[in-house]
Motif scaffolding. Sequence first.
Motif, PDB file in Angstrom:
ATOM      1  N   LEU A 289       0.994  -1.441   0.052  1.00 10.01           N
ATOM      2  CA  LEU A 289      -0.047  -0.376  -0.361  1.00 10.01           C
ATOM      3  C   LEU A 289       0.766   1.244   0.249  1.00 10.01           C
ATOM      4  O   LEU A 289       0.733   2.414  -0.254  1.00 10.01           O
ATOM      5  N   HIS A 290       1.852   1.610   0.458  1.00 12.76           N
ATOM      6  CA  HIS A 290       3.164   2.609   0.316  1.00 12.76           C
ATOM      7  C   HIS A 290       4.110   1.983   1.225  1.00 12.76           C
ATOM      8  O   HIS A 290       4.016   1.381   1.688  1.00 12.76           O
ATOM      9  N   PRO A 291       5.477   2.283   0.382  1.00  6.66           N
ATOM     10  CA  PRO A 291       6.618   1.133   0.965  1.00  6.66           C
ATOM     11  C   PRO A 291       7.085   1.745   2.492  1.00  6.66           C
ATOM     12  O   PRO A 291       6.612   2.966   2.950  1.00  6.66           O
ATOM     13  N   LEU A 292       7.456   1.157   1.952  1.00  8.67           N
ATOM     14  CA  LEU A 292       8.164   1.572   4.062  1.00  8.67           C
ATOM     15  C   LEU A 292       8.522  -0.227   4.090  1.00  8.67           C
ATOM     16  O   LEU A 292       8.615  -1.297   3.941  1.00  8.67           O
ATOM     17  N   SER A 293       9.970   0.207   5.129  1.00  7.85           N
ATOM     18  CA  SER A 293      10.990  -1.417   5.333  1.00  7.85           C
ATOM     19  C   SER A 293      11.873  -1.236   6.140  1.00  7.85           C
ATOM     20  O   SER A 293      11.532   0.220   7.562  1.00  7.85           O
ATOM     21  N   GLY A 294      12.416  -1.722   6.957  1.00 12.21           N
ATOM     22  CA  GLY A 294      12.934  -1.724   8.371  1.00 12.21           C
ATOM     23  C   GLY A 294      14.397  -2.855   8.714  1.00 12.21           C
ATOM     24  O   GLY A 294      14.362  -3.500   8.096  1.00 12.21           O
ATOM     25  N   ILE A 295      15.230  -2.205   9.471  1.00 17.21           N
ATOM     26  CA  ILE A 295      15.936  -3.466   9.628  1.00 17.21           C
ATOM     27  C   ILE A 295      15.716  -4.016  11.476  1.00 17.21           C
ATOM     28  O   ILE A 295      15.897  -2.584  11.996  1.00 17.21           O
ATOM     29  N   ILE A 296      16.523  -4.847  11.626  1.00 21.64           N
ATOM     30  CA  ILE A 296      15.678  -5.613  13.209  1.00 21.64           C
ATOM     31  C   ILE A 296      17.337  -5.479  13.285  1.00 21.64           C
ATOM     32  O   ILE A 296      17.966  -6.759  12.803  1.00 21.64           O
ATOM     33  N   TYR A 297      17.748  -5.515  14.929  1.00 19.43           N
ATOM     34  CA  TYR A 297      19.147  -5.545  15.682  1.00 19.43           C
ATOM     35  C   TYR A 297      19.678  -5.639  16.737  1.00 19.43           C
ATOM     36  O   TYR A 297      17.909  -5.261  17.734  1.00 19.43           O
ATOM     37  N   ARG A 298      20.445  -6.001  17.106  1.00 11.58           N
ATOM     38  CA  ARG A 298      20.804  -5.628  18.902  1.00 11.58           C
ATOM     39  C   ARG A 298      21.539  -4.335  18.647  1.00 11.58           C
ATOM     40  O   ARG A 298      21.999  -3.992  18.062  1.00 11.58           O
ATOM     41  N   ARG A 299      20.613  -4.742  20.503  1.00 13.90           N
ATOM     42  CA  ARG A 299      21.436  -2.968  20.915  1.00 13.90           C
ATOM     43  C   ARG A 299      22.766  -2.032  20.231  1.00 13.90           C
ATOM     44  O   ARG A 299      22.631  -1.580  19.997  1.00 13.90           O
ATOM     45  N   GLU A 300      23.506  -3.801  20.396  1.00 11.83           N
ATOM     46  CA  GLU A 300      24.622  -3.242  20.168  1.00 11.83           C
ATOM     47  C   GLU A 300      25.446  -2.147  19.106  1.00 11.83           C
ATOM     48  O   GLU A 300      26.047  -1.911  19.235  1.00 11.83           O
ATOM     49  N   LEU A 301      23.881  -2.768  17.555  1.00 14.18           N
ATOM     50  CA  LEU A 301      24.934  -2.298  16.853  1.00 14.18           C
ATOM     51  C   LEU A 301      24.051  -0.964  16.360  1.00 14.18           C
ATOM     52  O   LEU A 301      24.261  -0.879  15.120  1.00 14.18           O
ATOM     53  N   ASP A 302      23.453  -0.523  17.399  1.00 13.61           N
ATOM     54  CA  ASP A 302      22.733   0.362  17.203  1.00 13.61           C
ATOM     55  C   ASP A 302      23.983   1.699  17.080  1.00 13.61           C
ATOM     56  O   ASP A 302      23.890   2.852  17.969  1.00 13.61           O
ATOM     57  N   VAL A 303      24.732   2.040  16.215  1.00 18.33           N
ATOM     58  CA  VAL A 303      25.494   2.716  15.664  1.00 18.33           C
ATOM     59  C   VAL A 303      25.661   3.421  14.876  1.00 18.33           C
ATOM     60  O   VAL A 303      26.446   4.792  14.708  1.00 18.33           O
ATOM     61  N   MET A 304      24.653   4.030  13.892  1.00 11.81           N
ATOM     62  CA  MET A 304      24.404   4.992  13.145  1.00 11.81           C
ATOM     63  C   MET A 304      23.913   5.932  13.457  1.00 11.81           C
ATOM     64  O   MET A 304      23.005   5.705  14.299  1.00 11.81           O
ATOM     65  N   ALA A 305      24.186   7.452  12.844  1.00  8.60           N
ATOM     66  CA  ALA A 305      23.718   8.569  13.501  1.00  8.60           C
ATOM     67  C   ALA A 305      21.946   8.847  11.843  1.00  8.60           C
ATOM     68  O   ALA A 305      21.946   7.675  11.430  1.00  8.60           O
ATOM     69  N   GLN A 306      21.268   9.794  12.524  1.00  7.49           N
ATOM     70  CA  GLN A 306      19.968   9.784  12.175  1.00  7.49           C
ATOM     71  C   GLN A 306      20.243   9.840  10.570  1.00  7.49           C
ATOM     72  O   GLN A 306      19.233   8.985   9.550  1.00  7.49           O
ATOM     73  N   TYR A 307      20.852  10.314   9.981  1.00  8.80           N
ATOM     74  CA  TYR A 307      21.055  10.446   8.787  1.00  8.80           C
ATOM     75  C   TYR A 307      22.169   9.924   7.764  1.00  8.80           C
ATOM     76  O   TYR A 307      22.296  10.019   6.187  1.00  8.80           O
ATOM     77  N   ASP A 308      22.238   8.337   8.370  1.00  6.91           N
ATOM     78  CA  ASP A 308      23.323   8.003   8.253  1.00  6.91           C
ATOM     79  C   ASP A 308      22.372   6.686   7.501  1.00  6.91           C
ATOM     80  O   ASP A 308      22.644   6.277   6.386  1.00  6.91           O
ATOM     81  N   ALA A 309      21.317   6.468   7.739  1.00  6.66           N
ATOM     82  CA  ALA A 309      20.122   5.936   7.166  1.00  6.66           C
ATOM     83  C   ALA A 309      18.838   6.234   7.177  1.00  6.66           C
ATOM     84  O   ALA A 309      17.874   5.662   7.904  1.00  6.66           O
ATOM     85  N   ILE A 310      18.183   7.119   6.108  1.00  5.94           N
ATOM     86  CA  ILE A 310      17.199   7.646   6.338  1.00  5.94           C
ATOM     87  C   ILE A 310      16.489   8.391   4.686  1.00  5.94           C
ATOM     88  O   ILE A 310      16.830   8.139   4.247  1.00  5.94           O
ATOM     89  N   SER A 311      15.043   7.404   5.264  1.00  5.47           N
ATOM     90  CA  SER A 311      14.228   7.873   4.034  1.00  5.47           C
ATOM     91  C   SER A 311      12.954   8.712   4.179  1.00  5.47           C
ATOM     92  O   SER A 311      12.620   8.980   5.321  1.00  5.47           O
ATOM     93  N   THR A 312      13.036   9.724   3.241  1.00  3.56           N
ATOM     94  CA  THR A 312      11.685  10.729   3.708  1.00  3.56           C
ATOM     95  C   THR A 312      10.250  10.281   4.221  1.00  3.56           C
ATOM     96  O   THR A 312       9.726  10.597   4.621  1.00  3.56           O
ATOM     97  N   ASN A 313      10.663   9.234   2.849  1.00  3.68           N
ATOM     98  CA  ASN A 313       9.163   8.507   3.181  1.00  3.68           C
ATOM     99  C   ASN A 313       9.344   6.782   3.539  1.00  3.68           C
ATOM    100  O   ASN A 313       8.380   6.416   4.373  1.00  3.68           O
ATOM    101  N   GLY A 314      10.557   7.041   5.071  1.00  3.78           N
ATOM    102  CA  GLY A 314      10.198   6.289   6.177  1.00  3.78           C
ATOM    103  C   GLY A 314       9.032   6.862   7.416  1.00  3.78           C
ATOM    104  O   GLY A 314       9.062   8.166   7.148  1.00  3.78           O
ATOM    105  N   ASN A 315       9.545   5.309   8.591  1.00  6.66           N
ATOM    106  CA  ASN A 315       8.652   5.702   9.257  1.00  6.66           C
ATOM    107  C   ASN A 315       7.490   6.573   8.823  1.00  6.66           C
ATOM    108  O   ASN A 315       7.009   7.627   9.708  1.00  6.66           O
ATOM    109  N   ALA A 316       6.688   5.867   8.112  1.00  6.02           N
ATOM    110  CA  ALA A 316       5.258   6.530   7.400  1.00  6.02           C
ATOM    111  C   ALA A 316       4.441   5.472   8.658  1.00  6.02           C
ATOM    112  O   ALA A 316       3.926   4.224   8.511  1.00  6.02           O
ATOM    113  N   ALA A 317       3.380   6.673   8.774  1.00  4.71           N
ATOM    114  CA  ALA A 317       2.417   6.278   9.574  1.00  4.71           C
ATOM    115  C   ALA A 317       1.421   4.707   9.256  1.00  4.71           C
ATOM    116  O   ALA A 317       0.801   4.368   9.567  1.00  4.71           O
ATOM    117  N   LEU A 318       0.797   5.375   8.514  1.00  6.05           N
ATOM    118  CA  LEU A 318      -0.592   5.002   7.562  1.00  6.05           C
ATOM    119  C   LEU A 318      -0.178   3.385   7.214  1.00  6.05           C
ATOM    120  O   LEU A 318      -0.545   2.265   7.276  1.00  6.05           O
TER     121      LEU A 318
END
Length: 478
Positions: free
Chosen positions: A334-363
């Motif tokens: 219905l609308h593109p949305l993707s994601g990655i799921i990982y362990r907290r230890e790997l939460d090393v990226m800053a916001q603009y390292d991986a972002i799309s305008t149409n990410g975090n799409a609520a609908l």
Amino acid sequence: MVMTDKTFTGIPLTDLAGPLGADVCGAMSEAKRFLDNRDTSQLLGLIGETIEDLAVGKPVDKAVMQKSFGGGRVAQTDDLLAGRGVFYITEQGKLFLDCTAGHYQMSWGYDHPVLTRIVHDGLAAGIVPDNHSNIPQWPVKRLAQRLIEAANPDCPELGRGDFSKVMKSRTRLNTALLGIATGSVACEAALKIMLMHHERTRKSGPAIFVVLDGNYHGTGFFSQNLRGMWKPFIRNMKVVAVQPNDGRQLEQVFARYGEQITGFWAEPIMMNREAILVETEYLQLARKLTRRVGALMTVDEIQTGFWTPEVFMYRQYGITPDIVIVGKGMSAGLHPLSGIIYRRELDVMAQYDAISTNGNAALAALVALANIELLQRNAVQVVEAQEYYYHRLCGLAAEFSGRIAAVHGNRSMTGLKFHKVEDALTFHKRCVAGGLWLRVHAYHAGHSTILCKFALCLERAVVDEFIRRLRIFLEAGE
Ligand SMILES: Cc1ncc(COP(=O)(O)O)c(C=O)c1O
């Protein structure tokens, strides 16, 4: 001021004919009505037929579109007009059975009544299609929780909203990044995490990625490098491709490169390589070897995710990867949305390292939540229909073993592997001419496979008719 449809122009936009054109629009609504007013058995009987009086009948100009997508010329087009469930009607009025769930992403087929209603209800309730990533609306946050729940089915407290234990864990998948729209960006994000991990753990030499030969992890620059593209332009990153399910070769590669290995990539069903199913023992071995050398394991579930009641197919393997990638069917097309799921230890990226305008799409997140609920509520019927289909396809393959070498894949994601490439190509042409929309993998040396990925609304009656028609085409000879 409350906006109405007259605000700004004074002219109400009364219908779709304005932006879309009256003729195409009329045909589209008629086609939709035609599909809505018929039941499955009536539509099954019409596969491959042209429905008179619906067709647009004149070329819809695709001249300005890119050549590799069928554009660049003015000709009679016969693209999608309207769809419902596993059926769709083309611009020339032909009725097709879609054996691919759109482009492998409409998990519940065309216009599923629950998902369509949820979209309308969501909009009416104030859910926005897409807003700034810094202020994600509740459906996005809820989806992140639901993904973590699905990844940790042995933690019942998550269902009660208690995430504290999982968040403290160093081994569990407990972090979701949903700020990305497409699978390609999600794959690039996973690669970046792996590279950052490589740097952090000060592995010596180039970053070595062990991948399955024939992989497809999207169209990002680095992920295309995983399938051999752009080699002269990329330094300090080495890709070692291994044959899927060859455990000995995998052991040899890990013995040779050992702790230099940054990560291992796999898709459970290789939809870009004849729907080869990656076997349980093989992925378990990969898990053991990656742990031994301190490499990360990524499972790309962009194809397989949301196609089984467990949500993630990796769960059938009895392993926990370090990173899981989802997209495509998550929001049912219905609308593109993707994601990655990982362990907290790997939460090393800053916001603009991986972002799309149409990410975090609520609908889209709302649709994904509804998708998970539909999957879980209909788990028994879904699995039953998928296994019935697989069983019937294997039966058909056995009947024609002189021409069909094997059935690849699992449940409703399958490859029908022919002995000969030309035979697969001819068979594919016959199927499409006969109203079966399916794909063929025959463009790489050795590929000779018909690919299907049926939507989750698959019914036994559809399977029976599909197999009946395949049998007729097979009986017609090579
Ligand atoms: C396994 C796999 N990974 C990644 C991708 C890329 O996803 P997207 O087309 O949304 O960028 C795809 C798309 O087909 C895929 O099948």
